[in-house]
Design a protein around this motif. Structure first.
Motif, PDB file in Angstrom:
ATOM      1  N   GLN A  24       0.689  -1.399   0.006  1.00  0.00           N
ATOM      2  CA  GLN A  24       0.421   0.370  -0.267  1.00  0.00           C
ATOM      3  C   GLN A  24       0.837   1.123  -0.470  1.00  0.00           C
ATOM      4  O   GLN A  24       0.366   2.765  -0.631  1.00  0.00           O
ATOM      5  N   GLY A  28       1.080   4.090  -3.109  1.00  0.00           N
ATOM      6  CA  GLY A  28       0.998   5.415  -2.936  1.00  0.00           C
ATOM      7  C   GLY A  28       2.396   6.505  -3.237  1.00  0.00           C
ATOM      8  O   GLY A  28       1.948   7.109  -3.807  1.00  0.00           O
ATOM      9  N   GLY A 129       5.824  10.238   2.056  1.00  0.00           N
ATOM     10  CA  GLY A 129       4.662   9.673   2.907  1.00  0.00           C
ATOM     11  C   GLY A 129       4.718  10.491   3.884  1.00  0.00           C
ATOM     12  O   GLY A 129       5.489  10.658   5.189  1.00  0.00           O
ATOM     13  N   ASN A 133       1.052   8.259   5.547  1.00  0.00           N
ATOM     14  CA  ASN A 133       1.280   8.314   3.849  1.00  0.00           C
ATOM     15  C   ASN A 133      -0.279   8.426   4.046  1.00  0.00           C
ATOM     16  O   ASN A 133      -0.680   8.086   1.913  1.00  0.00           O
ATOM     17  N   SER A 134      -0.512   9.596   3.733  1.00  0.00           N
ATOM     18  CA  SER A 134      -2.207  10.269   3.240  1.00  0.00           C
ATOM     19  C   SER A 134      -1.971  10.823   1.853  1.00  0.00           C
ATOM     20  O   SER A 134      -2.479  11.804   1.262  1.00  0.00           O
ATOM     21  N   TRP A 136       1.515  12.435   0.096  1.00  0.00           N
ATOM     22  CA  TRP A 136       2.847  12.189  -0.518  1.00  0.00           C
ATOM     23  C   TRP A 136       3.560  13.894  -1.339  1.00  0.00           C
ATOM     24  O   TRP A 136       3.026  14.502  -1.732  1.00  0.00           O
TER      25      TRP A 136
END
Length: 174
Positions: A24, A28, A129, A133-134, A136
């Motif tokens: 994941q 991202g 991130g 990591n929402s 980038w």
């Protein structure tokens, strides 16, 4: 007999969760890289600004100043006949987690049209991130090395070694 099986099952579940988290994170970072190159090819300065580390925007004097700088760089390249035509993300991706950020080193190959031919360059980007990591941000490594990277990415912990730079390859038009 049940205890070793239970331990193995727990280890496999842990590996699966860890592996899924790694995938994941990688996805991202790859999505941000795709957005970055699409924005570069389309002169989409708003997306480029959104993908720039906030500290760099601040160092540049704010969003409008950074937008002007991005525009100036793109216009300068275009006036010299340099146009990004294509990019490819290679698979040798490395990542490291610091206390506050995730760093993903992404190898890329770009092809630019230049007067008289094309230039193919192999280099790397770093996807940073933030906020679990929402969010980038993308950092080009062309002018970075182990001595100055902390000026750009303050939380860089040298877990990932920046690869040596490769010379671009010019191919003359026929």
């Amino acid at each position: 007999m049940k205890k070793p099986l239970l331990t193995l099952t727990i280890l496999l579940i842990g590996f699966s969760i860890s592996s899924n988290s790694f995938c994941q994170t990688e996805q991202g970072a790859l999505d941000a890289t795709e957005a970055y190159f699409t924005a570069k090819m389309c002169d989409d300065y708003e997306t480029l600004l959104n993908l720039t580390l906030p500290d760099l925007i601040e160092q540049a004097g704010g969003r409008e100043s950074m937008r002007a700088t991005l525009s100036k760089i793109h216009n300068n390249q275009r006036s010299k006949g340099i146009i990004l035509q294509d990019y490819k993300i290679k698979q040798e991706i490395k990542q490291a987690k610091t206390k506050l950020e995730t760093h993903v080193l992404i190898p890329i190959v770009t092809v630019s049209k230049v007067p008289g031919g094309t230039v193919t360059s192999e280099s790397h980007l770093i996807a940073v991130g933030l906020e679990g990591n929402s969010k980038w941000h993308i950092v080009e490594t062309s002018s970075l090395n182990e001595y100055n990277i902390h000026k750009v990415i303050a939380n860089w912990d040298n877990t990932i070694v920046l690869p040596y730079k490769k010379a671009p390859v010019f191919k003359e038009d026929k």
